[in-house]
Design a protein around this motif. Structure first.
Motif, PDB file in Angstrom:
ATOM      1  N   GLN A 189       2.487  14.439 -27.369  1.00 40.60           N
ATOM      2  CA  GLN A 189       2.065  15.564 -26.534  1.00 40.60           C
ATOM      3  C   GLN A 189       3.173  16.589 -26.384  1.00 40.60           C
ATOM      4  OE1 GLN A 189      -0.162  14.575 -22.965  1.00 40.60           O
ATOM      5  NE2 GLN A 189      -0.188  12.472 -23.666  1.00 40.60           N
ATOM      6  N   VAL A 190       4.403  16.102 -26.276  1.00 39.47           N
ATOM      7  CA  VAL A 190       5.518  17.043 -26.169  1.00 39.47           C
ATOM      8  C   VAL A 190       5.650  17.822 -27.484  1.00 39.47           C
ATOM      9  CG1 VAL A 190       7.975  17.281 -25.722  1.00 39.47           C
ATOM     10  CG2 VAL A 190       6.674  15.537 -24.535  1.00 39.47           C
TER      11      VAL A 190
ATOM     12  N   VAL B 278      13.429  19.291 -29.500  1.00 40.94           N
ATOM     13  CA  VAL B 278      12.558  18.217 -29.034  1.00 40.94           C
ATOM     14  C   VAL B 278      12.839  16.891 -29.730  1.00 40.94           C
ATOM     15  CG1 VAL B 278      10.172  17.483 -28.729  1.00 40.94           C
ATOM     16  CG2 VAL B 278      10.756  19.896 -28.521  1.00 40.94           C
TER      17      VAL B 278
ATOM     18  N   GLU C 262       3.193  18.528 -29.451  1.00 38.19           N
ATOM     19  CA  GLU C 262       2.101  19.494 -29.466  1.00 38.19           C
ATOM     20  C   GLU C 262       2.469  20.721 -28.625  1.00 38.19           C
ATOM     21  OE1 GLU C 262      -1.646  18.477 -27.597  1.00 38.19           O
ATOM     22  OE2 GLU C 262      -2.688  19.209 -29.369  1.00 38.19           O
ATOM     23  N   ALA C 263       3.125  20.451 -27.482  1.00 37.66           N
ATOM     24  CA  ALA C 263       3.560  21.570 -26.644  1.00 37.66           C
ATOM     25  C   ALA C 263       4.534  22.448 -27.416  1.00 37.66           C
ATOM     26  CB  ALA C 263       4.202  21.045 -25.362  1.00 37.66           C
ATOM     27  N   ALA C 264       5.455  21.827 -28.131  1.00 37.11           N
ATOM     28  CA  ALA C 264       6.423  22.603 -28.916  1.00 37.11           C
ATOM     29  C   ALA C 264       5.688  23.480 -29.920  1.00 37.11           C
ATOM     30  CB  ALA C 264       7.396  21.670 -29.626  1.00 37.11           C
ATOM     31  N   ASP C 265       4.681  22.923 -30.577  1.00 40.35           N
ATOM     32  CA  ASP C 265       3.893  23.716 -31.535  1.00 40.35           C
ATOM     33  C   ASP C 265       3.132  24.831 -30.834  1.00 40.35           C
ATOM     34  OD1 ASP C 265       4.675  22.360 -33.755  1.00 40.35           O
ATOM     35  OD2 ASP C 265       3.006  20.937 -33.718  1.00 40.35           O
ATOM     36  N   ALA C 266       2.536  24.484 -29.696  1.00 42.91           N
ATOM     37  CA  ALA C 266       1.708  25.465 -28.993  1.00 42.91           C
ATOM     38  C   ALA C 266       2.525  26.670 -28.550  1.00 42.91           C
ATOM     39  CB  ALA C 266       1.031  24.822 -27.791  1.00 42.91           C
ATOM     40  N   PHE C 267       3.809  26.452 -28.275  1.00 43.01           N
ATOM     41  CA  PHE C 267       4.653  27.576 -27.867  1.00 43.01           C
ATOM     42  C   PHE C 267       5.281  28.285 -29.062  1.00 43.01           C
ATOM     43  CE2 PHE C 267       4.174  25.647 -23.747  1.00 43.01           C
ATOM     44  CZ  PHE C 267       4.120  26.748 -22.909  1.00 43.01           C
TER      45      PHE C 267
ATOM     46  N   LEU D  64      15.079  13.865 -27.973  1.00 37.64           N
ATOM     47  CA  LEU D  64      14.283  12.750 -27.453  1.00 37.64           C
ATOM     48  C   LEU D  64      14.523  11.471 -28.245  1.00 37.64           C
ATOM     49  CD1 LEU D  64      10.899  14.364 -26.379  1.00 37.64           C
ATOM     50  CD2 LEU D  64      12.941  13.897 -25.069  1.00 37.64           C
TER      51      LEU D  64
END
Lengths: 296, 348
Positions: free
Chosen positions: A191-192, A210, A194-199, A214
């Motif tokens: 999910q993190v 990321v 995906e967030a990186a991609d979404a931004f 991590l």
């Protein structure tokens, strides 16, 4: 019926020819490329010699000071720093200072090489399942094949000395850092990512902001394992001419000098424990953001 | 682009999950059921012929139960998922034609996303998390922190800048998620079940924060939820998905008053109609009263209007819009009529 009673095998003559063929092939390879390879590794050799000399030539109080500050910076624990300094004082007092410095130089350079090769390989491996399925068996071989077996071609190629020793250490110590880098990156929360991609992260931003941070606790466990494996190879590497704590151990084995073997062996143990505690404490500090850790 | 024009336009969007989705597309277009596609062809129907227009500055809710394809749909808007067929337009830009770099820029500047499980960076502080999007845009650290700080304050987290996410409660973490999305100044906000993981009280809180912010910011928001109450409370427009297909689109009023089928009827049966329905939706628009004495605003809920209507007895009460014009009239009988729960039989 013969077929079932005796395992079919190559004839004695064929087998000999096969082995001879492989040996000859490798010998001619090492004859034609051995020198190039030596030249290729020359900067490494120069650096290793320089580093070893530096450690040996530096006044011992300065080295102790550096050890104290490095261990404290790594672990933020006075106990570990003080323990490390005491160990080194004892090592020096028992006459193993120079050998220990050689070994420390060797281990440091080997670890640096493993990190700088291993982490990129691990990163690539985490990107592709195919690459993972190719590299994993190679790592298995590197870890399980008896070290003496790959010492043979290394010595044939590069002779006896520091570089072949370093190579042998690296072959043995590389797998854990590759494995744990790969694992660490694969375990990063989807999910993190995906967030990186979404931004709108680029591949590089995603990796450095990321994935690597991590995965760092795992990567650090890999560094720790790599150092331990490198230390384990010290005695074997001394068989092909690497100076350090391994040489007196070899002498002790050959001549049944109990005390000599014990002292040097314990010095290796002390190094291992110091490296282990410092890197582990550092790895734990990397996870301070988890619940329960201290803030800031 | 004018305000009324659609900012996001989705046309005939299909998504089939599986090894060879293109080969199954014609089957789906012929109307094969989700069940059959899975059992006979081992492909999963994600979305089927979705058409959706979202006006600029509006809050579009997409509602459905789990497996209805709503999370898949929202991920098509910023192309985290590639469609099997269809078109997606944002403004005058064809999202599906974008090259890698273009798409990245689009995601950096036009869209921002809020996730159900927050998806914060655990190793970064609140401040660093909120400035993450700015960071990726390439904005200098000082400037990014300054802007992030403003949003942290706006969502009510001032004083927590240096905390790590793991130390915060779920509600606070989602405030960080919201601030992170708002900070990039993207005009499209994609919220994937953003409040579903929160406790009911905190959820109400967050809904109010979102409505307050929207009042002022007028971003275009696509909000995914499985909770009808949430959908009715937030949505200017609501789209209801079922098994990957669009079942009904409309305002909260339209969906409550005229559920398209039994599936939606079951959904709306148990909601508090007095709270959801607005006077605007049930008032009489003909025979407007002459004077506006004692008029009630058209946007209040039936629940809020009842006390004033009760005191008026059987007389029609004028209804006025925000500008003070009389736009209709309402009686207490009409309100009570509207609050009666529909049965399958007398559905219109």
């Amino acid at each position: 019926m013969d077929f079932f009673e005796e395992m079919p095998s190559l004839g004695r003559r064929d087998l000999m020819n096969l082995r001879k063929g492989i040996d000859a092939g490798f010998r001619s390879f090492s004859r034609s490329y051995g020198e190039d390879l030596e030249n290729f590794f020359d900067p490494l050799l120069q650096f290793l010699i320089f580093f070893e000399k530096l450690l040996i030539a530096a006044p011992w109080p300065i080295i102790l000071l550096i050890i104290a500050s490095l261990t404290w910076l790594g672990s933020r624990s006075w106990k570990i720093a003080a323990g490390s300094v005491i160990c080194f004082i004892l090592i020096g007092y028992l006459g193993m200072w120079e050998d220990t410095m050689s070994t420390v130089a060797m281990i440091s350079v080997a670890t640096l090489i493993c990190i700088s090769i291993g982490i990129p390989i691990g990163v690539l491996m985490s990107r592709s399942d195919r690459l993972q399925s190719i590299i994993t068996p190679v790592l298995d071989v590197m870890q399980t094949i008896p070290s003496f077996v790959y010492l043979i071609p290394v010595v044939m190629l590069l002779g006896i000395g520091k570089v072949p020793g370093l190579l042998a250490v690296c072959i043995y110590a590389l797998p854990p850092i590759v494995r744990l880098t790969n694992l660490g990156i694969r375990l990063v929360d989807k999910q993190v990512l995906e967030a990186a991609d979404a931004f709108g992260s680029s591949y590089w931003q995603r990796l450095k902001d990321v994935q690597i941070p991590l995965a760092l606790p795992n990567i650090f466990a890999g560094v720790n394992q790599t150092i331990m494996m490198a230390l384990a190879m010290v005695v074997i590497a001394s068989m092909i001419g690497v100076k350090g704590l391994g040489i007196p151990v070899l002498q002790a084995i050959a001549n049944q000098y109990l005390a000599l073997g014990l002292f040097n062996g314990l010095a290796i143990v002390a190094l291992a424990i110091i490296f282990d505690r410092v890197t582990q404490a550092f790895g734990k500090r990397l996870q301070r953001h988890q619940v329960g850790g201290p803030n800031v | 682009m004018s305000d009324s024009e659609a900012l996001i336009r989705i046309e005939h969007l299909y998504k089939i999950f599986g090894s060879r989705p293109q080969t199954k597309l014609s089957l789906v277009k012929q109307g094969i059921s989700k069940q059959e596609l899975l059992e006979e062809h081992h492909h999963v129907l994600g979305l089927s012929d979705i058409n959706l227009e979202i006006p600029k500055g509006s809050l579009q809710v997409v509602m459905g139960l789990s497996g209805s394809g709503k999370s898949t749909l929202i991920r098509h808007i910023n192309r985290l998922i590639e469609p099997t067929a269809g078109e997606i337009w944002v403004g005058s830009g064809d999202v599906l034609k974008m090259e890698k770099v273009q798409l990245r820029e689009f995601r950096r500047h036009r869209t921002a996303m809020v996730f159900q499980r927050f998806a914060l960076l655990p190793h970064r502080t609140v401040l660093e998390n909120v400035s993450y999007g700015l960071n990726i845009q390439g904005i200098a650290k000082d400037e990014a922190y300054k802007r992030a700080e403003r949003w942290i304050e706006r969502v009510g987290l001032a004083g927590y800048e240096q905390h790590f996410p793991a130390k915060l409660s779920g509600g606070m973490q989602q405030r960080v998620g919201l601030a992170r999305a708002l900070a990039t100044d993207a005009d499209i906000l994609l919220m994937d079940e953003a409040f579903s993981a929160l406790d009911p009280l905190i959820r109400t809180d967050m809904q109010n924060i979102l409505l307050d912010l929207q009042e002022e910011l007028h971003r275009t928001i696509v909000f995914i939820t499985h909770d009808l109450d949430e959908a009715l409370k937030l949505g200017d427009q609501i789209a209801i998905l079922r098994d990957g297909g669009m079942v009904q689109q409309g305002t909260a009023q339209q969906i409550v008053m005229k559920p398209a089928d039994d599936y939606i009827m079951d959904f709306v049966r148990d909601i508090n109609r007095a709270r959801v329905l607005r006077i605007r939706g049930v008032m009489a628009r003909e025979g407007l009263p002459e004077n506006a004495d004692g008029a009630i605003p058209e946007h209040i809920s039936l629940e809020d209007a009842l006390p004033r209507l009760a005191s008026a007895g059987h007389e029609a009460v004028p209804v006025q819009n925000k500008q003070g014009q009389v736009v209709g009239s309402i009686t207490v009988e009409a309100v009570i009529q509207a609050m009666i729960r529909p049965d399958h039989d007398n559905r219109n």
